[in-house]
Structures are given as C-alpha cells and as structure tokens.
Design a protein around this motif. Structure first.
Motif, PDB file in Angstrom:
ATOM      1  N   ILE A  30       0.835  -1.206   0.000  1.00 34.89           N
ATOM      2  CA  ILE A  30       0.000   0.000   0.000  1.00 34.89           C
ATOM      3  C   ILE A  30       0.868   1.253   0.000  1.00 34.89           C
ATOM      4  O   ILE A  30       0.658   2.177  -0.788  1.00 34.89           O
ATOM      5  CB  ILE A  30      -0.973  -0.007   1.190  1.00 34.89           C
ATOM      6  N   GLU A  31       1.872   1.291   0.866  1.00 36.59           N
ATOM      7  CA  GLU A  31       2.751   2.463   0.940  1.00 36.59           C
ATOM      8  C   GLU A  31       3.598   2.587  -0.318  1.00 36.59           C
ATOM      9  O   GLU A  31       3.832   3.687  -0.827  1.00 36.59           O
ATOM     10  CB  GLU A  31       3.632   2.380   2.192  1.00 36.59           C
ATOM     11  N   THR A  32       4.048   1.462  -0.861  1.00 40.86           N
ATOM     12  CA  THR A  32       4.817   1.487  -2.106  1.00 40.86           C
ATOM     13  C   THR A  32       3.970   2.071  -3.236  1.00 40.86           C
ATOM     14  O   THR A  32       4.439   2.923  -3.998  1.00 40.86           O
ATOM     15  CB  THR A  32       5.297   0.066  -2.478  1.00 40.86           C
ATOM     16  N   GLN A  33       2.717   1.653  -3.336  1.00 39.57           N
ATOM     17  CA  GLN A  33       1.823   2.168  -4.374  1.00 39.57           C
ATOM     18  C   GLN A  33       1.567   3.659  -4.191  1.00 39.57           C
ATOM     19  O   GLN A  33       1.533   4.421  -5.159  1.00 39.57           O
ATOM     20  CB  GLN A  33       0.494   1.411  -4.382  1.00 39.57           C
ATOM     21  N   ARG A  34       1.396   4.098  -2.954  1.00 38.37           N
ATOM     22  CA  ARG A  34       1.178   5.517  -2.678  1.00 38.37           C
ATOM     23  C   ARG A  34       2.365   6.348  -3.151  1.00 38.37           C
ATOM     24  O   ARG A  34       2.193   7.384  -3.795  1.00 38.37           O
ATOM     25  CB  ARG A  34       0.930   5.748  -1.178  1.00 38.37           C
ATOM     26  N   ILE A  35       3.570   5.891  -2.866  1.00 36.89           N
ATOM     27  CA  ILE A  35       4.778   6.614  -3.283  1.00 36.89           C
ATOM     28  C   ILE A  35       4.878   6.636  -4.807  1.00 36.89           C
ATOM     29  O   ILE A  35       5.197   7.665  -5.413  1.00 36.89           O
ATOM     30  CB  ILE A  35       6.035   5.997  -2.637  1.00 36.89           C
ATOM     31  N   ASP A  68       2.423   6.429  -7.000  1.00 35.40           N
ATOM     32  CA  ASP A  68       1.398   7.337  -7.516  1.00 35.40           C
ATOM     33  C   ASP A  68       1.807   8.794  -7.339  1.00 35.40           C
ATOM     34  O   ASP A  68       1.606   9.618  -8.235  1.00 35.40           O
ATOM     35  CB  ASP A  68       0.058   7.092  -6.811  1.00 35.40           C
ATOM     36  N   ASP A  69       2.376   9.116  -6.187  1.00 37.44           N
ATOM     37  CA  ASP A  69       2.832  10.483  -5.918  1.00 37.44           C
ATOM     38  C   ASP A  69       3.935  10.883  -6.896  1.00 37.44           C
ATOM     39  O   ASP A  69       3.906  11.983  -7.448  1.00 37.44           O
ATOM     40  CB  ASP A  69       3.320  10.591  -4.469  1.00 37.44           C
ATOM     41  N   MET A  70       4.886   9.991  -7.131  1.00 40.90           N
ATOM     42  CA  MET A  70       5.973  10.296  -8.069  1.00 40.90           C
ATOM     43  C   MET A  70       5.438  10.463  -9.494  1.00 40.90           C
ATOM     44  O   MET A  70       5.865  11.350 -10.224  1.00 40.90           O
ATOM     45  CB  MET A  70       7.036   9.188  -8.037  1.00 40.90           C
ATOM     46  N   ARG A  71       4.468   9.632  -9.899  1.00 42.02           N
ATOM     47  CA  ARG A  71       3.878   9.746 -11.231  1.00 42.02           C
ATOM     48  C   ARG A  71       3.224  11.115 -11.406  1.00 42.02           C
ATOM     49  O   ARG A  71       3.420  11.788 -12.412  1.00 42.02           O
ATOM     50  CB  ARG A  71       2.855   8.632 -11.459  1.00 42.02           C
ATOM     51  N   SER A 120      -3.040  14.638 -15.178  1.00 44.56           N
ATOM     52  CA  SER A 120      -3.188  13.386 -14.453  1.00 44.56           C
ATOM     53  C   SER A 120      -4.481  12.702 -14.875  1.00 44.56           C
ATOM     54  O   SER A 120      -5.435  13.327 -15.282  1.00 44.56           O
ATOM     55  CB  SER A 120      -3.205  13.653 -12.951  1.00 44.56           C
ATOM     56  N   ASP A 121      -4.508  11.373 -14.778  1.00 44.25           N
ATOM     57  CA  ASP A 121      -5.699  10.588 -15.107  1.00 44.25           C
ATOM     58  C   ASP A 121      -6.793  10.758 -14.076  1.00 44.25           C
ATOM     59  O   ASP A 121      -7.916  10.373 -14.294  1.00 44.25           O
ATOM     60  CB  ASP A 121      -5.351   9.097 -15.210  1.00 44.25           C
TER      61      ASP A 121
END
Length: 77
Positions: free
Chosen positions: A54-59, A61-64, A75-76
């Motif tokens: 979950i935290e990896t995905q959040r990071i 998404d933030d970087m994207r 952004s999409d």
C-alpha cells in the motif's frame, strides 16, 4: 520493533535500505523475492520481513503525479 524503510539499491549480496536518515544493509538472500528499488519494506528484529504494498503504491502514484506536472501532462485522476 517494527520499522519501515525504502529500498535504496542493491550492492552485491546486500540490500541497502533507507530507514529514517540512515542507510542499513541487509542480506539479499533473506529478503522477499520480488524486492525492487523504491519499494517500502517492513523491518522487524533486524530483518526485512515484508513489502508494504500500500505504501509502495502511494509513493509510486505520488511520483507519477509529480513527473506529469513537470512534463506538463494532465493526471488521469
């Protein structure tokens, strides 16, 4: 004690993880198989025990979103 850190890099048979302001080495053989740079990991008793998806995905998404702003793309979301 449970801590989280971010995989900084791999050096030979070691995984270098940033925990707080420190870089800590862990044996690569003891780490989860699908580990990659930038992933958030859970560290317990001096070992990498799990990947915090979950935290990896959040990071990620933030970087994207940051890169899209830099490049001037929408952004999409």
């Amino acid at each position: 004690m449970k801590q989280t850190g971010i995989v900084d890099r791999f050096e030979g048979d070691q995984v270098v993880v940033e925990i707080g302001n420190q870089l800590v080495n862990f044996p690569r053989a003891d780490a989860p198989a699908m580990l990659a740079e930038g992933m958030v990991v859970v560290v317990r008793d001096g070992r990498i025990t799990d990947i915090d998806q979950i935290e990896t995905q959040r990071i990620e998404d933030d970087m994207r979103r940051r890169f899209e702003r830099i490049l001037g793309k929408q952004s999409d979301e």
